[in-house]
Write a protein that holds these residues in place. Structure first.
Motif, PDB file in Angstrom:
ATOM      1  N   LEU A 109       0.743  24.293  11.066  1.00 52.89           N
ATOM      2  CA  LEU A 109      -0.652  24.451  11.492  1.00 52.89           C
ATOM      3  C   LEU A 109      -1.419  23.150  11.254  1.00 52.89           C
ATOM      4  O   LEU A 109      -2.277  22.764  12.056  1.00 52.89           O
ATOM      5  CB  LEU A 109      -1.324  25.620  10.755  1.00 52.89           C
ATOM      6  CG  LEU A 109      -2.789  25.874  11.131  1.00 52.89           C
ATOM      7  CD1 LEU A 109      -2.976  26.060  12.628  1.00 52.89           C
ATOM      8  CD2 LEU A 109      -3.331  27.098  10.394  1.00 52.89           C
ATOM      9  N   GLU A 110      -1.068  22.438  10.182  1.00 56.75           N
ATOM     10  CA  GLU A 110      -1.769  21.176   9.905  1.00 56.75           C
ATOM     11  C   GLU A 110      -1.468  20.132  10.988  1.00 56.75           C
ATOM     12  O   GLU A 110      -2.341  19.347  11.359  1.00 56.75           O
ATOM     13  CB  GLU A 110      -1.396  20.684   8.512  1.00 56.75           C
ATOM     14  CG  GLU A 110      -1.957  21.631   7.442  1.00 56.75           C
ATOM     15  CD  GLU A 110      -1.490  21.291   6.039  1.00 56.75           C
ATOM     16  OE1 GLU A 110      -0.272  21.402   5.780  1.00 56.75           O
ATOM     17  OE2 GLU A 110      -2.325  20.907   5.219  1.00 56.75           O
ATOM     18  N   LEU A 111      -0.243  20.155  11.503  1.00 56.10           N
ATOM     19  CA  LEU A 111       0.089  19.287  12.642  1.00 56.10           C
ATOM     20  C   LEU A 111      -0.798  19.673  13.835  1.00 56.10           C
ATOM     21  O   LEU A 111      -1.380  18.811  14.496  1.00 56.10           O
ATOM     22  CB  LEU A 111       1.581  19.445  12.990  1.00 56.10           C
ATOM     23  CG  LEU A 111       2.072  18.834  14.298  1.00 56.10           C
ATOM     24  CD1 LEU A 111       1.917  17.324  14.301  1.00 56.10           C
ATOM     25  CD2 LEU A 111       3.547  19.195  14.544  1.00 56.10           C
ATOM     26  N   ALA A 112      -0.911  20.978  14.076  1.00 57.67           N
ATOM     27  CA  ALA A 112      -1.727  21.446  15.206  1.00 57.67           C
ATOM     28  C   ALA A 112      -3.204  21.114  15.001  1.00 57.67           C
ATOM     29  O   ALA A 112      -3.917  20.808  15.962  1.00 57.67           O
ATOM     30  CB  ALA A 112      -1.542  22.951  15.396  1.00 57.67           C
ATOM     31  N   LEU A 113      -3.664  21.156  13.745  1.00 60.08           N
ATOM     32  CA  LEU A 113      -5.075  20.845  13.464  1.00 60.08           C
ATOM     33  C   LEU A 113      -5.374  19.363  13.709  1.00 60.08           C
ATOM     34  O   LEU A 113      -6.518  18.991  13.968  1.00 60.08           O
ATOM     35  CB  LEU A 113      -5.432  21.202  12.016  1.00 60.08           C
ATOM     36  CG  LEU A 113      -5.446  22.693  11.652  1.00 60.08           C
ATOM     37  CD1 LEU A 113      -5.609  22.861  10.144  1.00 60.08           C
ATOM     38  CD2 LEU A 113      -6.543  23.442  12.387  1.00 60.08           C
ATOM     39  N   ALA A 114      -4.351  18.528  13.598  1.00 64.69           N
ATOM     40  CA  ALA A 114      -4.543  17.089  13.848  1.00 64.69           C
ATOM     41  C   ALA A 114      -4.559  16.789  15.347  1.00 64.69           C
ATOM     42  O   ALA A 114      -4.904  15.680  15.750  1.00 64.69           O
ATOM     43  CB  ALA A 114      -3.443  16.283  13.151  1.00 64.69           C
ATOM     44  N   CYS A 115      -4.153  17.784  16.160  1.00 63.68           N
ATOM     45  CA  CYS A 115      -4.221  17.606  17.615  1.00 63.68           C
ATOM     46  C   CYS A 115      -5.656  17.847  18.081  1.00 63.68           C
ATOM     47  O   CYS A 115      -6.454  18.490  17.406  1.00 63.68           O
ATOM     48  CB  CYS A 115      -3.293  18.601  18.318  1.00 63.68           C
ATOM     49  SG  CYS A 115      -1.544  18.201  18.151  1.00 63.68           S
ATOM     50  N   THR A 116      -5.976  17.338  19.273  1.00 59.60           N
ATOM     51  CA  THR A 116      -7.324  17.513  19.819  1.00 59.60           C
ATOM     52  C   THR A 116      -7.580  18.986  20.161  1.00 59.60           C
ATOM     53  O   THR A 116      -8.672  19.496  19.937  1.00 59.60           O
ATOM     54  CB  THR A 116      -7.487  16.648  21.099  1.00 59.60           C
ATOM     55  OG1 THR A 116      -6.837  15.392  20.909  1.00 59.60           O
ATOM     56  CG2 THR A 116      -8.932  16.423  21.442  1.00 59.60           C
ATOM     57  N   PHE A 117      -6.553  19.651  20.730  1.00 63.59           N
ATOM     58  CA  PHE A 117      -6.685  21.054  21.148  1.00 63.59           C
ATOM     59  C   PHE A 117      -5.461  21.866  20.732  1.00 63.59           C
ATOM     60  O   PHE A 117      -4.366  21.318  20.615  1.00 63.59           O
ATOM     61  CB  PHE A 117      -6.824  21.154  22.676  1.00 63.59           C
ATOM     62  CG  PHE A 117      -7.974  20.357  23.230  1.00 63.59           C
ATOM     63  CD1 PHE A 117      -9.284  20.728  22.994  1.00 63.59           C
ATOM     64  CD2 PHE A 117      -7.733  19.221  23.988  1.00 63.59           C
ATOM     65  CE1 PHE A 117     -10.345  19.987  23.503  1.00 63.59           C
ATOM     66  CE2 PHE A 117      -8.786  18.476  24.505  1.00 63.59           C
ATOM     67  CZ  PHE A 117     -10.097  18.861  24.262  1.00 63.59           C
ATOM     68  N   ARG A 118      -5.683  23.174  20.561  1.00 61.11           N
ATOM     69  CA  ARG A 118      -4.603  24.118  20.265  1.00 61.11           C
ATOM     70  C   ARG A 118      -4.647  25.236  21.306  1.00 61.11           C
ATOM     71  O   ARG A 118      -5.729  25.788  21.573  1.00 61.11           O
ATOM     72  CB  ARG A 118      -4.768  24.721  18.851  1.00 61.11           C
ATOM     73  CG  ARG A 118      -4.472  23.724  17.730  1.00 61.11           C
ATOM     74  CD  ARG A 118      -5.277  23.990  16.506  1.00 61.11           C
ATOM     75  NE  ARG A 118      -6.684  23.769  16.732  1.00 61.11           N
ATOM     76  CZ  ARG A 118      -7.269  22.562  16.835  1.00 61.11           C
ATOM     77  NH1 ARG A 118      -6.548  21.474  16.688  1.00 61.11           N
ATOM     78  NH2 ARG A 118      -8.568  22.435  17.085  1.00 61.11           N
ATOM     79  N   VAL A 119      -3.476  25.558  21.849  1.00 66.06           N
ATOM     80  CA  VAL A 119      -3.383  26.605  22.861  1.00 66.06           C
ATOM     81  C   VAL A 119      -2.362  27.631  22.375  1.00 66.06           C
ATOM     82  O   VAL A 119      -1.282  27.257  21.893  1.00 66.06           O
ATOM     83  CB  VAL A 119      -2.914  25.987  24.213  1.00 66.06           C
ATOM     84  CG1 VAL A 119      -2.637  27.073  25.225  1.00 66.06           C
ATOM     85  CG2 VAL A 119      -3.961  25.018  24.733  1.00 66.06           C
ATOM     86  N   ALA A 120      -2.721  28.924  22.491  1.00 66.59           N
ATOM     87  CA  ALA A 120      -1.773  29.985  22.121  1.00 66.59           C
ATOM     88  C   ALA A 120      -0.980  30.386  23.352  1.00 66.59           C
ATOM     89  O   ALA A 120      -1.564  30.674  24.398  1.00 66.59           O
ATOM     90  CB  ALA A 120      -2.530  31.180  21.573  1.00 66.59           C
ATOM     91  N   PHE A 121       0.344  30.395  23.215  1.00 71.39           N
ATOM     92  CA  PHE A 121       1.203  30.883  24.297  1.00 71.39           C
ATOM     93  C   PHE A 121       1.733  32.242  23.855  1.00 71.39           C
ATOM     94  O   PHE A 121       2.572  32.329  22.964  1.00 71.39           O
ATOM     95  CB  PHE A 121       2.333  29.882  24.547  1.00 71.39           C
ATOM     96  CG  PHE A 121       3.388  30.382  25.507  1.00 71.39           C
ATOM     97  CD1 PHE A 121       3.045  31.123  26.624  1.00 71.39           C
ATOM     98  CD2 PHE A 121       4.721  30.091  25.294  1.00 71.39           C
ATOM     99  CE1 PHE A 121       4.016  31.581  27.505  1.00 71.39           C
ATOM    100  CE2 PHE A 121       5.704  30.535  26.160  1.00 71.39           C
ATOM    101  CZ  PHE A 121       5.341  31.292  27.268  1.00 71.39           C
ATOM    102  N   GLY A 122       1.198  33.310  24.448  1.00 70.89           N
ATOM    103  CA  GLY A 122       1.604  34.664  24.063  1.00 70.89           C
ATOM    104  C   GLY A 122       1.094  35.015  22.683  1.00 70.89           C
ATOM    105  O   GLY A 122       0.088  34.464  22.209  1.00 70.89           O
ATOM    106  N   ASP A 123       1.784  35.955  22.018  1.00 71.20           N
ATOM    107  CA  ASP A 123       1.330  36.430  20.702  1.00 71.20           C
ATOM    108  C   ASP A 123       1.708  35.423  19.629  1.00 71.20           C
ATOM    109  O   ASP A 123       2.869  35.045  19.503  1.00 71.20           O
ATOM    110  CB  ASP A 123       1.991  37.775  20.363  1.00 71.20           C
ATOM    111  CG  ASP A 123       1.402  38.873  21.226  1.00 71.20           C
ATOM    112  OD1 ASP A 123       0.258  38.697  21.697  1.00 71.20           O
ATOM    113  OD2 ASP A 123       2.086  39.885  21.448  1.00 71.20           O
TER     114      ASP A 123
END
Ligand code: CO8
Length: 256
Positions: A109-123
């Motif tokens: 999640l910390e890697l994802a938080l360092a990204c500009t955007f986060r997208v959920a694919f499915g559940d």
């Protein structure tokens, strides 16, 4: 190699592939992510997407089996290395998108938080479960999560270590969108393409201005905004965008 890079039009796709450990981040994987960021920065890509191999997880966090063996000094060095790598991602000149699928936990999640955007694919099921290990986040979670969801929510997520599911993640702004598609790559490339058509310089200036909002006073932030706007206004892309509007034609922004 546990990290692969491929390109689709102007979008780079970085795949974490350590599927047998749910793409958990060992030191080698972090190092390869850093190399991938450097390569993407040198490329002509206008956006970069991060995906995890397999349907079960984007990334299950830091490799607990690896960190368990470390001394405090080794841990200090490893944390600095990971934080430095994610800071490089955070400040990359092009937008980055993490496509979350299945589990995204801890360092994932910390890697994802360092990204500009986060997208959920499915559940999806995401969280910072470090507290359950007697630890706290170390790859930026205590700093970037409050900037995204607010300090009270961030603290509750960190102290409870609970899993957040898809709809809640979108409601609190932890993910920007819930998308459907054939696979995480397709979802990520489609989402990223909306950022590849406009002026790269204007996109970077907008990101810098918004980043200033959580780092400075309102007065200082407004000064930064004004400077960045004037810079965009005076740049070739700014002239081109306004001329194209007046001449009723599509703008041709710089491709580099
Ligand atoms: N580290 C190492 N191996 C892992 C990890 C991990 N984080 N997550 C999963 N794996 C491995 C499992 O050990 C298992 O391998 P094996 O079959 O060889 O035992 C394999 O992946 C599959 O996992 P499970 O069998 O556990 O799959 P389940 O479907 O039963 O469970 C879960 C999935 C719920 C995701 C579960 O695997 C889990 O809870 N994983 C750990 C999640 C976690 O606590 N993450 C946070 C880690 S700490 C952290 O990220 C701190 C970051 C900052 C610190 C800085 C360090 C330098």
């Amino acid at each position: 190699m546990s990290v692969r890079i491929s390109y689709e039009d102007a979008v780079a796709v970085v795949t974490l592939d350590r599927v047998e450990a749910l793409n958990a981040l060992n030191e080698e994987l972090i190092s390869q992510i850093g190399d991938a960021i450097d390569e993407v920065a040198r490329s002509r890509a206008r956006a970069v997407v991060f995906v995890g191999e397999g349907r079960k997880a984007f990334c299950a966090g830091a490799d607990i089996k690896e960190i368990q063996r470390r001394s405090p000094e080794e841990m200090r060095r490893a944390v600095a290395f990971g934080q430095g790598t994610f800071a490089k991602l955070d400040t990359l000149a092009i937008p980055s998108i993490a496509v979350l699928q299945g589990f995204t936990l801890g360092g994932g999640l910390e890697l994802a938080l360092a990204c500009t955007f986060r997208v959920a694919f499915g559940d999806i099921k995401i969280g910072l479960p470090e507290i359950k290990l007697g630890l706290i986040p170390g790859y930026g979670g205590t700093q970037r999560l409050p900037r995204i969801v607010g300090p009270a929510r961030a603290l509750e997520i960190i102290l409870s270590g609970r899993m957040i599911h898809t709809e809640e993640a979108e409601r609190i702004g932890l993910v920007n969108a819930i998308e459907q598609g054939a696979d995480s790559r397709e979802v990520g490339v489609r989402y990223a393409q909306q950022f590849t058509e406009f002026s790269a310089g204007a996109i970077l200036n907008a990101r810098k201005a918004v980043a200033a909002a959580s780092e400075t006073s309102l007065a200082a932030g407004l000064e930064i905004e004004a400077e960045l706007l004037v810079e965009a206004f005076g740049a070739e892309d700014g002239r081109e965008g306004m001329s194209a509007f007046v001449e009723k034609r599509a703008a041709r922004f710089n491709r580099s």
